[in-house]
Scaffold this motif. Sequence first.
Motif, short mmCIF file in Angstrom:
data_model
loop_
_atom_site.label_atom_id
_atom_site.label_comp_id
_atom_site.label_asym_id
_atom_site.label_seq_id
_atom_site.Cartn_x
_atom_site.Cartn_y
_atom_site.Cartn_z
N CYS A 7 11.99 -7.74 0.18
CA CYS A 7 12.17 -8.72 -0.43
C CYS A 7 12.19 -10.57 0.10
CB CYS A 7 10.94 -8.82 -1.76
SG CYS A 7 10.04 -10.28 -2.26
N CYS B 263 12.58 -12.16 -3.34
CA CYS B 263 13.42 -11.95 -4.64
C CYS B 263 14.58 -10.95 -4.36
CB CYS B 263 12.71 -10.66 -5.75
SG CYS B 263 12.27 -9.05 -5.42
N CYS C 170 4.64 -7.39 -4.27
CA CYS C 170 6.03 -6.63 -4.04
C CYS C 170 6.13 -6.80 -6.43
CB CYS C 170 7.19 -7.65 -3.88
SG CYS C 170 8.82 -7.28 -4.58
N CYS D 263 7.91 -8.30 -7.89
CA CYS D 263 7.74 -9.41 -8.01
C CYS D 263 6.46 -10.90 -8.45
CB CYS D 263 9.20 -10.44 -7.31
SG CYS D 263 8.31 -10.85 -5.81
ZN LIG Z 1 9.58 -9.80 -4.68
#
Ligand SMILES: [Zn+2]
Lengths: 283, 260
Positions: A34, A37, A53, A55
């Motif tokens: 990702c 993150c 994701c 996040c």
């Molecule tokens: Zn992420």
Amino acid sequence: MALLNFLKPKNKLEEGGRTEAPVQNDAGEPEKNCPNCHKDIPLSRLWANQLVCPCGYHFRMKARQRISMITDKNSFCELFANIRSDNPLNFPGYKDKLEMSKTASGEEEAVVCGTALIGRQKCCIFAMESYFMMGSMGSAVGEKITSLFEYAMNHRLPVVGFTVSGGARMQEGLLSLMQMAKTSAAVKRHSDVGLLYIAVLTDPTTGGVTASFAMEADIILAEPGATVGFAGKRVIEQTTKQSLPKVFQSSEFVLEHGFIDKIVQRKDQRKTLAELIKMHHGE
Amino acid sequence: MSGTPYDRVKLARDNKRPTGQDYIKNIFKNIIELHGDRRYSDDKAIIGVIARLDGTPVTVIAIEKGHTYKERVERNFGAPHPEGYRKALRLMKQAEKFGRPIICFVDTSGACCGIGAEERGQGQAIAENLMEMSTLCVPVISILIGEGGSGGALALAVADRVWMLQNAVYSVISPEGCASILWKDSAKADVAAESLKLTAEDAKSLGVIDRILSESDIGSKEYYDRIRTLLTDEITELSKDPDLLQARYDRFRKIGMRSN
Ligand SMILES: [Zn+2]
């Protein structure tokens, strides 16, 4: 806002219309890193979560993945699939680039158009394809979008459009530029007979597409963290000799400046679109 | 007409060429300049006037680059901000309301690239002009007098007739920008200029423009008189067309149409 954390991602994936091969972890399951993150996320987990994701970072999606995510099962009927680019200016290297893009994307052009149901509401839909020359607009893209708006007008249907584009396709020179005028005129006609057009801006929506049909919708939604702007960031930095604010040209930035209606996360898009269409075209 | 396409680009950028203001002063009479977009400010890169063309009231919009360095700075080198396009649209809608034909003089390397321009929606401003100009129900003629830089030029060139000076250029991207993106080498601008097909002859053969204006006597009284006559005749013709809007739609609709 937590979403601000993943603005300006350094996304190495998908640059130039290619995908990096997923890395295998110890257990042997493919993963994707990702850019927000920086964690490796198992692909299966990403897929279960519409390529978002944990996040909150929204990965790019292929045009047909979007269409199947948004539309009712088996309701999509493709239109204008036979319209494709050739090399009208004989531009050096363009033929090869088209061939490479076809292989990379599995598409014949940078936009997929058709009719579909969203929450049982009939509509016209287009989704641009980032894996095809970063969704750049040449004659074929302009022709497909224009034809779709004309079709929608003749059948009195709303249009839902997912944009992703680096701008006009320079290999088609002036012919690309003219597609901005051509698509805009078609959007205007569709609008003037009282029909609804909703645009969903996804990462990145820039250049000639921003300066035409992406910004001409009745309702403009955007995915969180998408780059949305007219001029390229590097060009602006070079011209102004200023470093740009972190949130510059993001969905959040254009929302704050009043140019889009709402940021909608991927998981809520289908419901939001269905609701909006129902309020305009339902009984 | 001679020289390479890149020579034409340099000619088109020459600051000794007549600019928008020169055309306004020499072609029209009873000129009254109108200012401001009524939303944010008055963009000096775009001039809007009402004036008489052979007695007929018209609205004239011109991108102004300026001649001297001082003028060019004041005019932002002819790179309009969103408020410039919004001023132009306001005046074009006003022209439509009062039945005045519209004449645009286009000369820009492109819409302004900057933080303010993005904050105030450069893309949206251009998009709105493209949309609204497609249905203005008065005749619209646009003349590219120097550089026709991409969307920033097109935003004043969705017209019934688009004319180009013989040494003007019209392009989706600057040759330097194209070369640096494609070949990572802005020195290859001459190759890009050749490949982009940006000269007046190219634009005409692509069906993007309708007429090439000779520059043999550029800047002379005869030169401006000739353009005035051409404009007057064309506006008379266009005013008689009952299907003006359909013809304008078709004019752009047919460009780049290809299915196989
Ligand atoms: Zn992420």
